[in-house]
Structures are given as C-alpha cells and as structure tokens.
Design a protein around this motif. Structure first.
Motif, short mmCIF file in Angstrom:
data_model
loop_
_atom_site.label_atom_id
_atom_site.label_comp_id
_atom_site.label_asym_id
_atom_site.label_seq_id
_atom_site.Cartn_x
_atom_site.Cartn_y
_atom_site.Cartn_z
N VAL A 119 0.87 -1.19 0.00
CA VAL A 119 0.00 0.00 0.00
C VAL A 119 0.90 1.24 0.00
CG1 VAL A 119 -1.80 1.29 1.23
CG2 VAL A 119 -1.80 -1.22 1.31
N VAL A 120 0.60 2.17 -0.91
CA VAL A 120 1.34 3.44 -0.94
C VAL A 120 0.54 4.47 -0.15
CG1 VAL A 120 2.04 5.37 -2.44
CG2 VAL A 120 2.50 3.02 -3.15
N LYS A 165 5.95 2.45 -9.75
CA LYS A 165 7.11 1.70 -9.29
C LYS A 165 6.74 0.49 -8.42
CE LYS A 165 11.48 2.41 -6.85
NZ LYS A 165 12.26 3.33 -6.04
N TYR A 166 5.77 0.67 -7.51
CA TYR A 166 5.50 -0.39 -6.53
C TYR A 166 4.26 -1.24 -6.84
CZ TYR A 166 9.02 2.10 -3.84
OH TYR A 166 10.20 2.70 -3.43
N ASN A 167 3.46 -0.81 -7.81
CA ASN A 167 2.26 -1.54 -8.18
C ASN A 167 1.43 -1.97 -6.95
OD1 ASN A 167 0.54 -2.62 -10.04
ND2 ASN A 167 1.58 -4.60 -10.13
N PRO A 168 0.97 -1.02 -6.14
CA PRO A 168 0.27 -1.35 -4.88
C PRO A 168 -1.16 -1.85 -5.10
CG PRO A 168 0.18 1.00 -5.26
CD PRO A 168 1.02 0.43 -6.37
N VAL A 169 -1.71 -2.51 -4.06
CA VAL A 169 -3.11 -2.94 -4.14
C VAL A 169 -4.03 -1.76 -3.81
CG1 VAL A 169 -2.71 -5.36 -3.58
CG2 VAL A 169 -3.09 -3.73 -1.71
N MET A 170 -3.46 -0.74 -3.15
CA MET A 170 -4.27 0.41 -2.71
C MET A 170 -3.36 1.62 -2.50
SD MET A 170 -6.74 0.22 0.64
CE MET A 170 -5.96 1.02 2.04
N VAL A 171 -3.91 2.81 -2.69
CA VAL A 171 -3.18 4.05 -2.39
C VAL A 171 -4.00 4.79 -1.33
CG1 VAL A 171 -2.11 6.13 -3.35
CG2 VAL A 171 -2.64 4.23 -4.84
N THR A 172 -3.33 5.47 -0.41
CA THR A 172 -4.08 6.29 0.54
C THR A 172 -3.59 7.73 0.52
OG1 THR A 172 -2.75 6.22 2.57
CG2 THR A 172 -4.13 4.29 2.09
N GLY A 173 -4.51 8.63 0.87
CA GLY A 173 -4.17 10.04 0.98
C GLY A 173 -4.79 10.63 2.24
N THR A 174 -4.04 11.51 2.89
CA THR A 174 -4.55 12.21 4.07
C THR A 174 -4.47 13.71 3.81
OG1 THR A 174 -3.89 10.44 5.58
CG2 THR A 174 -4.15 12.62 6.56
N ALA A 175 -5.53 14.43 4.14
CA ALA A 175 -5.52 15.90 4.01
C ALA A 175 -6.34 16.50 5.14
CB ALA A 175 -6.09 16.33 2.67
N LEU A 176 -5.77 17.48 5.80
CA LEU A 176 -6.47 18.15 6.91
C LEU A 176 -6.92 19.54 6.52
CD1 LEU A 176 -6.73 17.09 10.05
CD2 LEU A 176 -5.35 15.75 8.50
N MET A 177 -6.55 19.95 5.30
CA MET A 177 -6.87 21.31 4.90
C MET A 177 -7.69 21.33 3.61
SD MET A 177 -3.12 22.78 5.82
CE MET A 177 -3.33 24.45 5.28
N LYS A 197 -6.96 0.81 -11.69
CA LYS A 197 -8.32 0.64 -11.16
C LYS A 197 -8.28 0.38 -9.65
CE LYS A 197 -10.69 -0.93 -15.32
NZ LYS A 197 -9.64 -0.76 -16.35
N ILE A 198 -7.15 0.69 -9.02
CA ILE A 198 -6.99 0.42 -7.59
C ILE A 198 -7.74 1.47 -6.75
CG2 ILE A 198 -4.81 -0.84 -7.63
CD1 ILE A 198 -3.36 1.83 -7.24
N PRO A 199 -8.19 1.06 -5.53
CA PRO A 199 -8.87 2.04 -4.67
C PRO A 199 -7.89 3.09 -4.17
CG PRO A 199 -8.59 -0.06 -3.52
CD PRO A 199 -8.16 -0.28 -4.94
N PHE A 200 -8.36 4.35 -4.15
CA PHE A 200 -7.59 5.46 -3.62
C PHE A 200 -8.36 5.96 -2.39
CE2 PHE A 200 -6.40 10.17 -4.54
CZ PHE A 200 -5.44 10.14 -3.54
#
Ligand code: B12
Length: 249
Positions: A119-120, A165-177, A197-200
């Motif tokens: 997971v990235v 590069k890593y071909n992850p099963v999922m990507v995550t993002g965090t934003a507080l603003m 088509k991976i979940p973000f």
C-alpha cells in the motif's frame, strides 16, 4: 553591569513548551491508565508519555491505547484548538507526544510475518498534518501490508511515480486542509488516465464522504482502523467501486 548567572533558560523555546495544565480540557476516559495517556497528549508531555503508554499497554491491547488514548487525546486537542484555547505551540507539542506514544504502540503491535500486499500512503501536497497517515501506516504494517510511506507534503507526480514503481493494491491520501485535499482529484484523474483501477482511500479532517465520491477510484476513509480491512478487500479481488459501496454507503 548585571551578569547572567544562569544561561540554561536562554535556550528554552517557551513557544514550544506545553502549559502543563491542559486548560479547558475535559476528562475523556474513566480508565485511569488511558486518562494518563490522554492527559500527556493534551499537555504535550513527551517525557511522561512513555511511562503512561507502557502502563496502559500492561493491561490493554495496543489498538485500545491508540484509539481510546492517543486519538482521543488528539481529538480533544482539536476541540481546544477550534475553541481558541490551544494555538500552534500546544498543537505541536501535543503532536510530538502523540507520535512518541504511537511508536511504542506500533512496536507492541508488531509486524505480521505474512505479507499480503503493498500500500502506498501519503499526506497531500502542501499539507504537513501527518498524524492520521502515521496511524494508517502502523495499522497496515501490523496487519501484514508492506507500506511505502511517501510522507507529508507529497507532490502529485511523486504519488503517480510511486504507484508505477511499486504496483500497490491500494493508495491512501490524508488531508487536513480544504486547500490541500484538491490534490486527490488530480491524483485520481492521473491514475485513471494511466489505466489504474486500484482504490484510492482518502481521509483526514477536511475530507468528507461526499467529496471523495466526486472522483473515480475514491473511497472515503473515516477512521484509520478501516485501512487494513479495505486493503484486504482489494487483495481479495474487490474493485474500487465494490469497496466504496461496502465502506461508504
Ligand atoms: C495537530 C494540528 C497541527 C499540527 C500538525 C502536526 C502533525 N504532525 O500532523 C501543527 C501544529 C504542525 C499544525 C500546523 C498547521 N495547521 Co493545524 N491542526 C492541528 C489540529 C489541532 C489537529 C489535527 C490532528 O492531528 N488530528 C488528529 C488526527 C489523528 O486526525 P486525522 O488526521 O483527521 O486522522 C483521523 C481520520 O481523519 C482518519 N484518517 C486520516 N487519514 C486517513 C487515511 C485513510 C486511508 C483512512 C482510512 C483514514 C484516515 O483516521 C484518523 C483517526 O483514526 C487541527 C484541528 C482540527 N479541528 O482538526 C488543526 C488544523 C487541521 N490546522 C489548521 C491549520 C490552518 C494549520 C496551519 C496552516 C496553521 C498556521 N497558521 O501555520 C499549519 C499547517 C501548515 C501546513 N502547510 O500543513 C486548520 C486547517 C483548516 C482548513 N480546514 O483548511 C485546522 C483544521 C485548525 C482550524 N480549525 O483552523 N496543525
């Protein structure tokens, strides 16, 4: 001419020292050990949080200490900030204390030997609020996922390169603003264009379910504790739409 007898105080950053009394804080746990953890976060007490967390871990699961101690403490910091009681210095020392506590809990959670997938994770460009991401990282690792931690203030291009590069099963993002979460839409568009088509999964104080449902691949993450379940669903073959349907409706 007067001489300065004691130089030590000259080098103390009073702007970064907690008030020590967590003015205006409400008691948040009936459990004495967890209350100590909450209090250390609130007071930004980096010296005593080690003992407080270890004491709580003696009788409680690390997940309980994270959710009922550290996160509750930060939620109270958020409330005090929003009410104008806390300012930057208190928030900085509280965050530092929380991270020390999280590191101890992460060690106790351990790393699962079973490797389920990669997971990235990242915190949005322009945003340095990375506590949520750090909790996500800890929980994913403890549940057997390889985490590629891109850190905070990550440019859109860097997220796309890491996915390639890593071909992850999922990507995550965090934003507080509200000003930084707009990067998520850009990432989504770029990933779709590249055929992913991976979940973000996007979360953080500024982000809402409604906002995330506005772009493709987007799945809203309300709590860090949802991340391992979502990643497992991705490993088990669910596509981003099925994951969104399961977790966001
Ligand atoms: C702590 C804090 C800071 C710390 C950050 C330390 C750090 N390392 O993160 C410091 C003091 C450095 C800071 C700085 C600033 N801050 Co500040 N900060 C806060 C505060 C008080 C708490 C945020 C927090 O850490 N919450 C606890 C964490 C754990 O919550 P979380 O990240 O949301 O994560 C939870 C969920 O959202 C979810 N989650 C998060 N990500 C993900 C991902 C996945 C995959 C999943 C499943 C779940 C998930 O899981 C977590 C819980 O389990 C908030 C107040 C508030 N009301 O939120 C302001 C706040 C976020 N800050 C704010 C601002 C304006 C700033 C500054 C610009 C102030 C300034 N004038 O300099 C700078 C920012 C600089 C920058 N470029 O980023 C504003 C943002 C306003 C807006 N809506 O745009 C807020 C909302 C305060 C306010 N009401 O004005 N801040």
């Amino acid at each position: 001419m007067a001489t300065v007898a004691n130089y030590s105080n000259i080098f103390v950053r009073y702007d970064l020292v907690g008030t020590g009394d967590a003015k205006g804080a409400k008691l948040s746990s009936k459990d004495a050990a967890l209350q100590k953890v909450i209090q250390c976060v609130l007071e930004g007490d980096s010296d005593n949080i080690v003992d407080a967390v270890n004491e709580a871990l003696a009788t409680k699961d690390p997940m309980v200490v994270i959710n009922e101690g550290l996160i509750k403490g930060m939620n109270e910091v958020s409330r005090l900030w929003d009410e104008g009681e806390y300012y930057l210095p208190q928030a900085i020392v509280a965050s530092d204390a929380m991270l020390i506590g999280l590191e101890i809990c992460e060690k106790k959670l351990g790393k699962s030997v079973e490797k389920k997938g990669t997971v990235v994770t990242h915190t949005a460009e322009g945003d340095i609020h990375d506590l949520g991401q750090k909790i996500v990282n800890a929980l994913l690792r403890a549940n057997g996922f390889e985490v590629v931690d891109l850190g905070k203030d990550v440019p859109v291009d860097e997220v796309i390169s890491a996915v390639k590069k890593y071909n992850p099963v999922m990507v995550t993002g965090t934003a507080l603003m509200t000003t930084t979460m707009t990067a998520f839409e850009k990432i989504s568009k770029r990933l779709v264009k590249e055929g992913y088509k991976i979940p973000f999964v996007c979360g953080g104080g500024a982000v809402s379910n409604e906002y995330v449902q506005g772009y493709e691949l987007g799945v809203y993450g309300k709590d860090a504790s949802q991340a391992p379940g979502m990643a497992s669903d991705a490993v088990n073959g669910m596509d981003w739409m099925q994951i969104r349907e399961k977790w966001n409706s």
